[in-house]
Design a protein around this motif. Structure first.
Motif, mmCIF file in Angstrom:
data_model
loop_
_atom_site.group_PDB
_atom_site.id
_atom_site.type_symbol
_atom_site.label_atom_id
_atom_site.label_comp_id
_atom_site.label_asym_id
_atom_site.label_seq_id
_atom_site.Cartn_x
_atom_site.Cartn_y
_atom_site.Cartn_z
ATOM 1 N N LYS A 64 -4.723 3.017 -4.201
ATOM 2 C CA LYS A 64 -3.858 3.086 -2.824
ATOM 3 C C LYS A 64 -2.626 2.845 -3.095
ATOM 4 C CE LYS A 64 -7.943 2.293 0.002
ATOM 5 N NZ LYS A 64 -8.520 0.953 0.967
ATOM 6 N N HIS A 65 -2.169 1.561 -3.985
ATOM 7 C CA HIS A 65 -0.910 1.266 -4.067
ATOM 8 C C HIS A 65 -0.264 2.105 -4.891
ATOM 9 C CE1 HIS A 65 1.804 -2.244 -5.276
ATOM 10 N NE2 HIS A 65 2.533 -1.451 -4.726
ATOM 11 N N ASP A 68 0.903 5.042 -2.352
ATOM 12 C CA ASP A 68 1.930 4.653 -1.378
ATOM 13 C C ASP A 68 3.165 4.636 -2.246
ATOM 14 O OD1 ASP A 68 -0.196 4.035 0.356
ATOM 15 O OD2 ASP A 68 -0.157 1.806 0.040
ATOM 16 N N HIS A 119 3.260 0.839 3.222
ATOM 17 C CA HIS A 119 1.936 0.339 2.826
ATOM 18 C C HIS A 119 0.828 0.652 3.644
ATOM 19 C CE1 HIS A 119 3.765 -2.283 -0.814
ATOM 20 N NE2 HIS A 119 4.546 -2.291 0.054
ATOM 21 N N THR A 120 -0.521 1.286 2.883
ATOM 22 C CA THR A 120 -1.562 1.353 3.751
ATOM 23 C C THR A 120 -2.610 0.258 3.738
ATOM 24 O OG1 THR A 120 -2.500 2.458 1.663
ATOM 25 C CG2 THR A 120 -1.622 3.942 3.298
ATOM 26 N N SER A 289 8.304 4.683 6.148
ATOM 27 C CA SER A 289 9.219 4.328 5.272
ATOM 28 C C SER A 289 10.580 3.829 5.669
ATOM 29 C CB SER A 289 9.228 5.237 3.931
ATOM 30 O OG SER A 289 9.589 6.434 4.364
ATOM 31 N N LEU A 387 9.404 1.726 -2.276
ATOM 32 C CA LEU A 387 8.387 0.987 -1.297
ATOM 33 C C LEU A 387 8.662 -0.394 -1.277
ATOM 34 C CD1 LEU A 387 5.673 1.538 0.347
ATOM 35 C CD2 LEU A 387 4.601 0.817 -2.056
#
Length: 532
Positions: A64-65, A68, A119-120, A289, A387
């Motif tokens: 996930k990271h 993202d 970020h999710t 973002s 990010l």
């Protein structure tokens, strides 16, 4: 002449963590850290939000990271670098904790995790809203316990020592080596020749190439500029991130940052009249973002003619806000703003440079024996847009890798310093001290105005071509000043900012499509707003 095994230029998270690692691995090595201001003055010190790292593996994971980060970077990132940094993150984070850095924890001992734009999942570890300050404190305390590390504050690096300082020598741009640096001792007004087997550049960003920035006054792109002058490879300078929410001020210079974590906790952006607007630009609204949010605010200000938009925190939990953001709350009160009764006035401000000195996964630059880590680099992690809170992580991971490679090279001890003997001491013969600084101040303001008006959040072909011509005029004036003046930090910084502006304009003109933080309205293929 001063000699060292390792010369570290910069005292933020990148330089300090690197020095600690080398010191621990090689306690007999001599390590010198030079910094141009006080030892704790760095971009690290002002990092509010925190450090992005996967710690809650029940809800979050590396994949996930990684995704993202790739999404924020508009696919311009190097995936192998992104995967390496994120997978190594937890180990490097634990080392920070072992060195005495405190991060906020829940009652059960788990880390409190914030969430920021792009970020999710909640994965931002933090120390209230002064995370960078806390990290800097812990690293400096560890440095002071290391007997083989010498810290020299108020020492300003002018240029790297390379073959091109050898009189009459022809040199190959593919075989450049670094032997240290010419360094101005500001207190004694003397320029020293400091030699080293390995040199690390960890000088941070270049925010003061623009009028308004969240960066401290030291962020003038020094490392990128002197590596560029030494013919080192530099790329992606067109990618400059503007933070959407800096506290509005009528004064130019460093603006106070309102952390993205405030929006992550529920703050809303509104026009002066109270209307929301982020839904017109992105489905994620305030959590889009940074490039999207900054362009949205910039566009709304152009439409309305207002000086700022508002960040609405009035519906947020007051106790939690004061606990998580005490520094921001106190700053608001100091400025006469009650964030629970009125909106905080905010504007986008120059924040973070994604491009810089080209490095590999070990932090090695294109110049032999020269490493670079942190915001001054183009590592491949950030792509076209960083990010949120990945920067501190980058400094730790690349600082570790560069330290391990440095130790390997020092143990091999295959250094050839034949050229070093012919590199002269700094020569000021025929130079004169400037009797007034008005020219430096004037040219710096002219450069910042040029970049802010023509090469900022939204660019165009016409603006960039005009900027190119205007920048050349300033370059010629600064070069003339440099050629006859005894060097001062102010003149050297101006010289570096001129180099930085040249690179940003040059790389912007080469772009054929909009990516991430780079936006040229002449290249736009879709409307800025998704809804009217």
């Amino acid at each position: 002449m001063t000699k060292a095994d390792v010369l570290v230029i910069g005292s933020g998270i990148s330089g300090l963590s690197y020095a600690i690692k080398v010191s621990q691995q090689m306690p007999d090595a001599t390590i010198i850290i030079v910094t141009k201001a006080d030892e704790d003055e760095s971009n690290t010190k002002y990092a509010q939000g925190g450090l992005a790292v996967v710690t809650d593996f029940d809800k979050d994971n590396f994949e996930k990271h990684i995704e993202d980060t790739m999404r924020a970077g508009d696919g311009e990132n190097k995936r192998d670098v992104v995967e390496m940094v994120i997978r190594e993150g937890p180990a490097r984070f634990q080392e920070l904790v072992d060195w005495g850095t405190h991060f906020d924890q829940e009652n059960d001992g788990d880390y409190k995790l914030g969430r920021e734009g792009g970020h999710t999942e909640n994965r931002i570890v933090h120390h209230k809203d002064i995370t960078g300050f806390e990290i800097e404190r812990a690293l400096l305390e560890t440095i002071k316990k290391s007997p083989n590390i010498e810290m020299l504050d108020h020492h300003y690096v002018i240029d790297l020592l390379t073959q091109h300082h050898v009189p009459g020598k022809d040199w190959d741009t593919e075989e450049i080596a670094c032997y240290g640096a010419y360094i101005l001792d500001e207190r004694n007004k003397k320029i020293k020749k400091v030699t080293a087997k390995i040199t690390l550049v960890a000088t941070g960003g270049a925010g003061h190439v623009y009028k308004n920035t969240t960066n401290p006054i030291i962020a003038t792109g020094d490392g990128i500029a002197f590596v560029h002058r030494a013919r080192g490879k530099v790329s992606n300078m067109q990618y400059y991130q503007f933070h959407p929410t800096a506290m509005y001020s009528k004064r130019d210079g460093m603006l106070f940052l309102i952390s993205e974590a405030v929006r992550g906790d529920g703050a809303k952006l509104r026009l002066k009249n109270g209307e929301k607007f982020m839904h017109k630009y992105d489905e994620r609204e305030e959590l889009a973002s940074r490039d999207i949010v900054a362009r949205a605010i910039d566009n709304e200000l152009n439409i309305s003619g207002d000086d700022y938009v508002g960040l609405d925190c009035t519906a947020m939990d007051q106790v939690k806000f004061k606990e998580h953001f005490p520094n921001i709350y106190n700053k608001c009160i100091e400025e006469g703003i009650d964030p629970f009764a009125e909106m905080i006035p905010v504007v986008p401000a120059c924040h973070y440079l994604m491009g810089g000195i080209d490095i590999d996964m070990d932090g090695q630059s294109s110049i032999k024996n020269l490493f670079a880590v942190g915001e001054c680099t183009n590592s491949g992690l950030h792509g076209a847009n960083r990010l949120a809170s990945n920067s501190l992580l980058e400094g730790l991971v690349f600082g570790h890798n560069a330290a391990m490679k440095t130790v390997e090279l020092l143990k091999e001890n295959n250094f050839n310093f034949d050229d070093l003997k012919a590199i002269p001491e700094w020569n000021e013969e025929g130079m004169k001290m400037m009797d007034e600084m008005v020219m430096v101040t004037y040219l710096r303001k002219q450069l910042q105005e040029l970049m802010s008006d023509l090469v900022a959040i939204v660019r165009s072909n016409t603006r960039l071509e005009l900027a190119k011509k205007k920048q050349r005029d300033i370059y010629e004036a600064v070069t003339e000043l440099y050629n006859y003046s005894i060097l001062s930090p102010q003149l050297s910084e101006l010289r570096n900012l001129v180099n930085i502006s040249y690179l940003i304009i040059k790389h912007s003109l080469k772009m054929t499509e909009n990516k991430g933080s780079f936006y040229n309205k002449d290249l736009a293929t879709k409307p800025l707003m998704i809804a009217e």
